[in-house]
Structure formats: C-alpha cells, structure tokens
Scaffold this active site. Structure first.
Site, PDB file in Angstrom:
ATOM      1  N   GLY A  43       0.842  -1.203   0.000  1.00  0.00           N
ATOM      2  CA  GLY A  43       0.000   0.000   0.000  1.00  0.00           C
ATOM      3  C   GLY A  43       0.868   1.241   0.000  1.00  0.00           C
ATOM      4  CB  ALA A  44       2.598   3.004  -2.587  1.00  0.00           C
ATOM      5  NE  ARG A  74      -1.811   6.644  -4.472  1.00  0.00           N
ATOM      6  CZ  ARG A  74      -2.666   6.639  -3.466  1.00  0.00           C
ATOM      7  NH1 ARG A  74      -3.149   5.520  -3.029  1.00  0.00           N
ATOM      8  NH2 ARG A  74      -3.055   7.771  -2.909  1.00  0.00           N
ATOM      9  CB  VAL A 101      -4.455  -2.082   1.725  1.00  0.00           C
ATOM     10  CG1 VAL A 101      -3.255  -2.815   1.154  1.00  0.00           C
ATOM     11  CG2 VAL A 101      -5.129  -2.915   2.802  1.00  0.00           C
ATOM     12  CB  ALA A 128      -2.917  15.096  10.830  1.00  0.00           C
ATOM     13  CG  LEU A 135     -11.380   1.874  15.401  1.00  0.00           C
ATOM     14  CD1 LEU A 135     -12.386   0.751  15.557  1.00  0.00           C
ATOM     15  CD2 LEU A 135     -11.515   2.492  14.009  1.00  0.00           C
ATOM     16  CB  ALA A 136     -10.581   5.207  21.188  1.00  0.00           C
ATOM     17  CB  CYS A 187      -9.535   8.608   8.646  1.00  0.00           C
ATOM     18  SG  CYS A 187      -8.398   7.813   7.514  1.00  0.00           S
TER      19      CYS A 187
HETATM   20  P1  NAD Z   1      -4.761   5.143   0.174  1.00  0.00           P
HETATM   21  O1  NAD Z   1      -6.018   4.804  -0.537  1.00  0.00           O
HETATM   22  O2  NAD Z   1      -4.087   6.438  -0.088  1.00  0.00           O
HETATM   23  O3  NAD Z   1      -3.678   3.998  -0.092  1.00  0.00           O
HETATM   24  C1  NAD Z   1      -3.957   2.639  -0.047  1.00  0.00           C
HETATM   25  C2  NAD Z   1      -3.163   1.953  -1.161  1.00  0.00           C
HETATM   26  O4  NAD Z   1      -3.283   0.529  -1.003  1.00  0.00           O
HETATM   27  C3  NAD Z   1      -3.671   2.276  -2.565  1.00  0.00           C
HETATM   28  O5  NAD Z   1      -2.638   2.845  -3.329  1.00  0.00           O
HETATM   29  C4  NAD Z   1      -4.100   0.895  -3.126  1.00  0.00           C
HETATM   30  O6  NAD Z   1      -3.837   0.755  -4.506  1.00  0.00           O
HETATM   31  C5  NAD Z   1      -3.254  -0.044  -2.313  1.00  0.00           C
HETATM   32  N1  NAD Z   1      -3.772  -1.410  -2.244  1.00  0.00           N
HETATM   33  C6  NAD Z   1      -5.023  -1.825  -1.963  1.00  0.00           C
HETATM   34  N2  NAD Z   1      -5.082  -3.169  -1.966  1.00  0.00           N
HETATM   35  C7  NAD Z   1      -3.833  -3.614  -2.268  1.00  0.00           C
HETATM   36  C8  NAD Z   1      -3.266  -4.910  -2.416  1.00  0.00           C
HETATM   37  N3  NAD Z   1      -3.994  -6.010  -2.206  1.00  0.00           N
HETATM   38  N4  NAD Z   1      -1.969  -4.991  -2.744  1.00  0.00           N
HETATM   39  C9  NAD Z   1      -1.211  -3.884  -2.933  1.00  0.00           C
HETATM   40  N5  NAD Z   1      -1.698  -2.637  -2.801  1.00  0.00           N
HETATM   41  C10 NAD Z   1      -2.997  -2.504  -2.462  1.00  0.00           C
HETATM   42  O7  NAD Z   1      -5.099   5.006   1.729  1.00  0.00           O
HETATM   43  P2  NAD Z   1      -4.377   5.763   2.939  1.00  0.00           P
HETATM   44  O8  NAD Z   1      -4.951   7.116   3.100  1.00  0.00           O
HETATM   45  O9  NAD Z   1      -2.915   5.587   2.823  1.00  0.00           O
HETATM   46  O10 NAD Z   1      -4.920   4.897   4.165  1.00  0.00           O
HETATM   47  C11 NAD Z   1      -4.479   3.584   4.375  1.00  0.00           C
HETATM   48  C12 NAD Z   1      -4.951   3.132   5.740  1.00  0.00           C
HETATM   49  O11 NAD Z   1      -4.354   3.970   6.744  1.00  0.00           O
HETATM   50  C13 NAD Z   1      -6.447   3.227   5.969  1.00  0.00           C
HETATM   51  O12 NAD Z   1      -6.859   2.151   6.765  1.00  0.00           O
HETATM   52  C14 NAD Z   1      -6.616   4.527   6.736  1.00  0.00           C
HETATM   53  O13 NAD Z   1      -7.748   4.492   7.578  1.00  0.00           O
HETATM   54  C15 NAD Z   1      -5.363   4.554   7.570  1.00  0.00           C
HETATM   55  N6  NAD Z   1      -4.896   5.916   7.958  1.00  0.00           N
HETATM   56  C16 NAD Z   1      -4.920   6.930   7.052  1.00  0.00           C
HETATM   57  C17 NAD Z   1      -4.429   8.180   7.400  1.00  0.00           C
HETATM   58  C18 NAD Z   1      -4.427   9.331   6.430  1.00  0.00           C
HETATM   59  O14 NAD Z   1      -4.092  10.447   6.832  1.00  0.00           O
HETATM   60  N7  NAD Z   1      -4.774   9.155   5.172  1.00  0.00           N
HETATM   61  C19 NAD Z   1      -3.884   8.378   8.675  1.00  0.00           C
HETATM   62  C20 NAD Z   1      -3.873   7.314   9.571  1.00  0.00           C
HETATM   63  C21 NAD Z   1      -4.379   6.074   9.194  1.00  0.00           C
HETATM   64  C1  UGA Z   2      -6.897  12.781  11.322  1.00  0.00           C
HETATM   65  C2  UGA Z   2      -6.206  12.708  12.683  1.00  0.00           C
HETATM   66  O1  UGA Z   2      -5.874  14.028  13.107  1.00  0.00           O
HETATM   67  C3  UGA Z   2      -4.951  11.855  12.630  1.00  0.00           C
HETATM   68  O2  UGA Z   2      -4.397  11.719  13.923  1.00  0.00           O
HETATM   69  C4  UGA Z   2      -5.324  10.482  12.088  1.00  0.00           C
HETATM   70  O3  UGA Z   2      -4.160   9.683  11.961  1.00  0.00           O
HETATM   71  C5  UGA Z   2      -5.979  10.630  10.730  1.00  0.00           C
HETATM   72  O4  UGA Z   2      -7.152  11.468  10.852  1.00  0.00           O
HETATM   73  C6  UGA Z   2      -6.478   9.334  10.165  1.00  0.00           C
HETATM   74  O5  UGA Z   2      -6.649   8.369  10.871  1.00  0.00           O
HETATM   75  O6  UGA Z   2      -6.714   9.381   8.962  1.00  0.00           O
HETATM   76  P1  UGA Z   2      -6.506  14.166   9.082  1.00  0.00           P
HETATM   77  O7  UGA Z   2      -7.877  13.695   8.744  1.00  0.00           O
HETATM   78  O8  UGA Z   2      -5.438  13.986   8.088  1.00  0.00           O
HETATM   79  O9  UGA Z   2      -6.000  13.449  10.424  1.00  0.00           O
HETATM   80  O10 UGA Z   2      -6.541  15.725   9.438  1.00  0.00           O
HETATM   81  P2  UGA Z   2      -7.068  16.562  10.701  1.00  0.00           P
HETATM   82  O11 UGA Z   2      -6.108  17.623  10.958  1.00  0.00           O
HETATM   83  O12 UGA Z   2      -7.420  15.682  11.835  1.00  0.00           O
HETATM   84  O13 UGA Z   2      -8.386  17.235  10.135  1.00  0.00           O
HETATM   85  C7  UGA Z   2      -9.550  16.467   9.854  1.00  0.00           C
HETATM   86  C8  UGA Z   2     -10.690  17.406   9.505  1.00  0.00           C
HETATM   87  O14 UGA Z   2     -11.115  18.125  10.657  1.00  0.00           O
HETATM   88  C9  UGA Z   2     -10.318  18.464   8.463  1.00  0.00           C
HETATM   89  O15 UGA Z   2     -11.395  18.652   7.581  1.00  0.00           O
HETATM   90  C10 UGA Z   2     -10.095  19.710   9.306  1.00  0.00           C
HETATM   91  O16 UGA Z   2     -10.287  20.893   8.604  1.00  0.00           O
HETATM   92  C11 UGA Z   2     -11.144  19.515  10.382  1.00  0.00           C
HETATM   93  N1  UGA Z   2     -10.848  20.261  11.629  1.00  0.00           N
HETATM   94  C12 UGA Z   2      -9.734  19.990  12.337  1.00  0.00           C
HETATM   95  C13 UGA Z   2     -11.752  21.199  12.082  1.00  0.00           C
HETATM   96  O17 UGA Z   2     -12.796  21.442  11.457  1.00  0.00           O
HETATM   97  N2  UGA Z   2     -11.478  21.879  13.245  1.00  0.00           N
HETATM   98  C14 UGA Z   2     -10.366  21.637  13.977  1.00  0.00           C
HETATM   99  O18 UGA Z   2     -10.190  22.287  15.026  1.00  0.00           O
HETATM  100  C15 UGA Z   2      -9.466  20.679  13.504  1.00  0.00           C
END
Ligand code: NAD
Ligand code: UGA
Length: 471
Positions: A8-9, A38, A86, A162, A219-220, A274
């Site tokens: 997952g990149a 990607r 992923v 974030a 999740l919490a 998320c």
């Molecule tokens: P993303 O969609 O940007 O990336 C996921 C990647 O996984 C995609 O490029 C997809 O092609 C690849 N993928 C899917 N199935 C695959 C497989 N079987 N083999 C190889 N590649 C595969 O998602 P993301 O934003 O990086 O989030 C990934 C996870 O991390 C999610 O569970 C999300 O909830 C969690 N997370 C995201 C953030 C964030 O800020 N985006 C922060 C914390 C946690």
């Molecule tokens: C959030 C969490 O902050 C990360 O810790 C977590 O890892 C991530 O989700 C995840 O699991 O994906 P992110 O969604 O990237 O990160 O960005 P945030 O800064 O949390 O902002 C989320 C949303 O809330 C944005 O739309 C932002 O504008 C909004 N926000 C944030 C507000 O409306 N008010 C605030 O005071 C702060």
C-alpha cells in the site's frame, strides 16, 4: 540488513516508509502497490501526493534504501517485516453496509503474504481496522500456510499522522503504539518493531499494549478528535443564535488545561478519508456487541457534522434573498484541509452539491486540486451512511454550472458571493479590495473556516457571515 516491505503506497504507506528509510539507513524498505500509476509517480519527480517536506525525504533515500515497486510477491517474500497499509473504506454493500469496514483489500494482502512466504514474518497492521481484525488475519495466515510451518506474528501499529503535517508528525510523533500477542513470540515481535522506531523516537513515547487495545485505541483517538470538532461546531450554531462568538468561546474553554486549546476550530464540518469512516466502524462494532446506546452516542458526532454542512448551505441561500439561482458563487478551497490536495470526504463536495441543487453557478479555486479531481468528486455517487443508499451524482445540467480556475481573482470576478471552504494560508493574503471591486453587489463572504477578519472586510463593504460569529 533487516528488510521491510509495505503493501500500500498511499497517504500513509508512502510517507511512513520514507521516514523509516531516512531514519534507519541500515534497513531496506520496499513500498509496493497494485496501482502501477501510483508507483510510477513515487518513482518520478511528481510524487502522487502533496505533503510538505515529503519530496525532500524521498529524494534523500529513494534508490538507496527506499524502493517503490509493483513487484509485490518478490518484496513480500524477501521481507522480515511486512506492513499492510491498504485502504479500509466503509462497506457499501451487504452486511454492515454504510458502517462496517470493508476489509477486502486487507484480506487479499494477507492471502498473498500467506501464499508467497517462505520464512517467518512479522505482519504489521498499519491500516486502521476494526478491533479483533488481527484474529481474522492470523487465521488467514496460519490456515493458508499450514504445510509450510512458518511462524507469523501479527502486530497492530496504527498510524496517527495527519495529512498536511505528515512528515512533521512522523519525525516527532506524540506516541507510537505497538500491540501484540502476550506470548513469548508476541513480545519478541513487539521488541523487533520497537527497535525500528527507537532509531528516532524516544523510548518513553513508544507504547506497547495487547493487540485489541492497540486496534481500539486508533478508532477511539479518531472518534475523540472528531467529537471535539462536532462539539465546537454544535456550539457555533448556538453562538449564531445568541450573539456569542465561537472563537472567543473556544479560546476561553481551551484555557482550561483539562480541555486544552487544540482542535477547537469551528468549521463547515470535518472531512478527510478517516473520521467518518472510523466512527461508523466504531458504531458498527458497538451495535454488533449489543451496545446501542454507545453506538448512538458516537453516531451523533457524524449527524452534527452533516448538520453543520447543511446549515452552512442554508445560511448562504437564506442570506441571498432565498435564491441563488444563476448567481455566481466563488468556492475558495476544495481540499478537506490546508496543505493537502486530498479531497476525500471534503465538506466542499456536500456544500457544492447543496448550492448546485439551488441552481447556483460555481467557480472553484484550490491551489492543490485539479479540475479533473473536482469533476470526479462531483460526478461520484455519494453514499448516505444513515439510510444505506447511494445518492445520485450531481446532474449533467448542474455540472455545466461548475467551472474550475487556477486564480482566486478569476474565481471571484463577477461573483455574488465567496465561500471559504479550506483554510489555505494564501487566502489570508488576498487583495480583498480588488476582489470587492470586481464583484456583484451586495458582495457576500461566507467564511466556513473563520480565516478572514470580518471587521476588515466589512469596512471594505462586504456582507460577512463567519461561522459562529455575530453578524
Ligand atoms: P490510500 O487509498 O491512499 O492507499 C492505499 C493503497 O493501497 C492504494 O494505493 C491501493 O492501490 C493499495 N492497495 C489496496 N489493496 C492492495 C493490495 N492487495 N496490494 C497492494 N496494494 C494494495 O489510503 P491511505 O490514506 O494511505 O490509508 C491507508 C490506511 O491507513 C487506511 O486504513 C486509513 O484508515 C489509515 N490511515 C490513514 C491516514 C491518512 O491520513 N490518510 C492516517 C492514519 C491512518
Ligand atoms: C486525522 C487525525 O488528526 C490523525 O491523527 C489520524 O491519523 C488521521 O485522521 C487518520 O486516521 O486518517 P486528518 O484527517 O489527516 O487526520 O486531518 P485533521 O487535521 O485531523 O483534520 C480532519 C478534519 O477536521 C479536516 O477537515 C479539518 O479541517 C477539520 N478540523 C480539524 C476542524 O474542522 N477543526 C479543527 O479544530 C481541527
């Protein structure tokens, strides 16, 4: 040399692995993905995601100990530690549709690991998953490699970065959380992963727990963060009704050290891939565990978020004499927050849909979001979480009312109103007199992020609606 492979990149896999490679020169890191485009972008000068500081980190280690590849099997086979990062979106069909996490991608990654592994591996859950997922993953891994006698240890190592501050967060995390089995093998695996992070994270910030605590803590954490935003957004509605100022209220309550000042900015609603998905996931888990009261408590966080977006649109329509039909409205900012080009679940989609439903003409500007992306977002079927049904995309006729430009002054020219939907710093530097001079009158500003100084704009002549502030 320890070898790490990350499946997952994406927004998490790419930056996280780049930082591990930078901080641990003795570790070889391969990031693999099924999405060929990607991976090509990761190997080019135009990285697939915009994240401050990321280019620099990637440039320093790409080709040395950081590799991006589509050769998934090869890199998984060679790795000692396999991270799985992923996507885990909300299910849109079948049991749990609208709430439960869709673990299809996770399961296929786990099956691949089981198929190609020839030696013991630590498999790390980096994706956000429902609590108890590790148990399912363990079953898939062990049952599919039963004749090979390979030992798999599953760890939960959720990511807290974030977007927009990912590199900063990864360099200096509040904590790193590692959950594992409470067995000798589990403790050893935890220690191995801890040593990777210990290259740059102080030991007292690396928290080790059992698997289920780690899975649930992720999740919490997201639920608590989102709940703060819904709380302050709920207050913003009351502020508008009473003459209180939500910024003053946030400041006053944030001074209480038990509450703290962060994450109290009222907004048009939270977005991002998320918060909503993870809360829905939590709601589903509560329902499945016979805890409807707890499920309803968390559901309310999303309901208030939907209410806030709806309220914003209604306020625009109401203040413009109850009709925006044919009126040009400039949308400044489309990304879900500043410093990212990510538009997943951005409140801008719902606001634009709402305004288009009332027949407005929209001209959208965001410094990091392309026309193609905006087109895709508005053309998408939207899933209604509350009544699991797909809502139609914006109609082709309404879409004709949307234009996308690369200049904020073009966006606002001849507009009746401006909506700030993302808090880009550059918006604060705009020449508002110039903007006002080229707008239809009365010229409205609807600030969904509280980034402009309402008094200054009123002096120019604008009618300003700031969230949670007196008129
Ligand atoms: P993303 O969609 O940007 O990336 C996921 C990647 O996984 C995609 O490029 C997809 O092609 C690849 N993928 C899917 N199935 C695959 C497989 N079987 N083999 C190889 N590649 C595969 O998602 P993301 O934003 O990086 O989030 C990934 C996870 O991390 C999610 O569970 C999300 O909830 C969690 N997370 C995201 C953030 C964030 O800020 N985006 C922060 C914390 C946690
Ligand atoms: C959030 C969490 O902050 C990360 O810790 C977590 O890892 C991530 O989700 C995840 O699991 O994906 P992110 O969604 O990237 O990160 O960005 P945030 O800064 O949390 O902002 C989320 C949303 O809330 C944005 O739309 C932002 O504008 C909004 N926000 C944030 C507000 O409306 N008010 C605030 O005071 C702060």
């Amino acid at each position: 040399m320890v070898k790490i492979c990350c499946i997952g990149a994406g927004y998490v896999g790419g930056p996280t692995m780049a930082v591990i490679a930078l901080k641990c020169p003795s570790i070889e890191v391969a990031v693999v993905d099924i999405a060929t485009a990607r991976i090509s972008a990761w190997n080019s000068d135009q990285l697939p995601i915009y994240e401050p500081g990321l280019d620099d980190v990637v440039k320093q280690c790409r080709g040395k100990n950081l590799f991006f590849s589509t050769e998934i099997e090869k890199h998984v086979t060679e790795a000692d530690i396999v991270f799985v990062s992923v996507n885990t979106p909300t299910k849109t069909q079948g049991l749990g549709a609208g709430k439960a996490a869709d673990l299809t991608y996770w399961e296929s990654a786990a099956r691949l690991i089981a198929d190609v592994s020839k030696s013991a591996k630590i498999v790390v859950e980096k994706s956000t998953v429902p609590v108890k997922t590790a148990e399912a993953i363990e079953k898939i891994l062990t049952h599919n490699s039963i004749n090979k006698g390979i030992e798999f240890q599953i760890l939960s190592n959720p990511e807290f970065l974030a977007e927009g501050t990912a590199i900063k967060d990864l360099f200096n995390p509040d904590r790193v959380l590692i959950g594992g089995r409470e067995t000798p093998g589990g403790f050893k695996a935890i220690q191995t992963l801890k040593e990777v992070y210990a290259h740059w994270v102080p030991e007292d910030r690396i928290i080790c727990t059992n698997l289920w605590s780690a899975e649930l803590s992720k999740l919490a954490a997201n639920a608590f963060l989102a709940q703060r935003i819904s709380s302050v957004n709920a207050m913003s509605a009351l502020c508008e009704a009473t003459g209180a100022n939500v910024s003053e209220v946030s400041y006053a309550i944030g001074k209480d050290t038990r509450i703290g000042p962060k994450f109290l900015n009222a907004s048009v609603g939270f977005g991002g891939s998320c918060f909503q998905k993870d809360i829905l996931n939590l709601v589903y888990i509560c329902e499945c565990n016979g805890l409807p009261e707890v499920a309803n408590y968390w559901k309310q966080v999303i309901k208030i978020n939907d209410y806030q977006k709806e309220r914003f649109v209604n306020r625009i329509v109401a203040s413009m004499f109850n009709t925006i039909s044919g009126k040009k409205i400039a949308i400044l900012g489309f990304a879900f927050k500043k410093d990212t080009g990510d538009t997943r679940e951005t409140p801008a989609i719902d606001v634009c849909r709402g305004l288009l439903a009332d027949k407005a003409r929209l001209c959208i500007y965001d410094p990091q979001v392309s026309e193609t992306q905006i087109d895709k977002d508005l053309n998408m079927m939207k899933y209604s979480w509350e009544h699991p049904v797909l809502l139609k995309p914006v109609s082709p006729t309404a879409l004709k009312q949307v234009s996308v430009v690369w200049d904020p002054y073009d966006a606002t020219k001849d507009a009746h109103g401006i909506c700030f939907l993302t808090e880009w710093d550059s918006f604060k530097e705009l020449d508002f007199q110039r903007i006002y001079d080229h707008m239809e009158k009365p010229a409205y500003v609807f600030d969904g992020r509280n980034i402009v100084d309402p008094e200054k704009l009123r002096q120019i002549g604008f009618i300003v609606y700031s969230l949670g502030k007196p008129l």
